[in-house]
Design an enzyme around this catalytic site. Sequence first.
Site, mmCIF file in Angstrom:
data_model
loop_
_atom_site.group_PDB
_atom_site.id
_atom_site.type_symbol
_atom_site.label_atom_id
_atom_site.label_comp_id
_atom_site.label_asym_id
_atom_site.label_seq_id
_atom_site.Cartn_x
_atom_site.Cartn_y
_atom_site.Cartn_z
ATOM 1 N N PHE A 63 0.811 -1.221 0.000
ATOM 2 C CA PHE A 63 0.000 0.000 0.000
ATOM 3 C C PHE A 63 0.849 1.278 0.000
ATOM 4 C CE2 PHE A 63 0.454 -1.578 4.386
ATOM 5 C CZ PHE A 63 1.079 -0.495 4.994
ATOM 6 N N ARG A 96 -0.288 10.004 21.565
ATOM 7 C CA ARG A 96 -0.669 8.690 21.027
ATOM 8 C C ARG A 96 -1.988 8.222 21.637
ATOM 9 N NH1 ARG A 96 1.744 6.508 16.657
ATOM 10 N NH2 ARG A 96 1.370 4.440 17.470
ATOM 11 N N THR A 102 -3.747 3.158 15.228
ATOM 12 C CA THR A 102 -3.557 3.487 13.820
ATOM 13 C C THR A 102 -4.745 3.017 12.977
ATOM 14 O OG1 THR A 102 -1.170 3.310 14.098
ATOM 15 C CG2 THR A 102 -1.991 3.219 11.852
ATOM 16 N N ARG A 113 -8.823 9.155 16.029
ATOM 17 C CA ARG A 113 -8.945 8.204 14.919
ATOM 18 C C ARG A 113 -10.224 7.374 15.025
ATOM 19 N NH1 ARG A 113 -2.667 6.495 15.431
ATOM 20 N NH2 ARG A 113 -1.771 8.011 13.982
ATOM 21 N N HIS A 130 -1.451 11.932 12.106
ATOM 22 C CA HIS A 130 -0.226 11.168 12.353
ATOM 23 C C HIS A 130 0.336 11.621 13.688
ATOM 24 C CE1 HIS A 130 3.749 9.413 11.987
ATOM 25 N NE2 HIS A 130 4.206 10.575 12.407
#
Length: 175
Positions: A63, A96, A102, A113, A130
């Site tokens: 990817f 984080r 992720t 996210r 990110h």
Amino acid sequence: MNTIKKNQATLILIKPDGLKKSLTGNILTRMAETKLEIAAAKMVRVSEELAAEHYKHLKDKPFFDELIRYLRGELHDRKKVMAMVYWGEEAIKKVREMAGATNPEEADPVSIRGAYGRITTKGLYENVIHASSNEEEAKREIQLWFAPDEIIVDLYPAKTIVEKEYKRRVWDTSA
């Protein structure tokens, strides 16, 4: 036993899908909960070279090319990202946790996210943001995206150089 917590820096990118969905304010509001300081911020038109260097650890993944197109904004008609350096006590861990996993489907629904990310039909994680994964990556990424004078804190050793033929664009006030 008391453990001494130290100040850290971490890179945050609001990716093109986050910009297209007008999530910048929401993300900054959520990041304010970390009580960290924004040490640098700018909008960046992402070149292919910058995107490839940022994700070089994934270059062998199937990817990779789609990921580069994603970060460059080619998939969302937003050819920019908002790059920021957050700084403070346990910055990497705090950011984080706020960002979430992720994979948006595995992220806590209250994380950034989890709330705003998705997985495309091609399997690409459009995860809006990110966040550096550790101190080594944070240093590499911050030095990739920012020059020392763009950051209000002296994070890493820097030096002054003199360039003889420095070319740059300036505003044309005669036009």
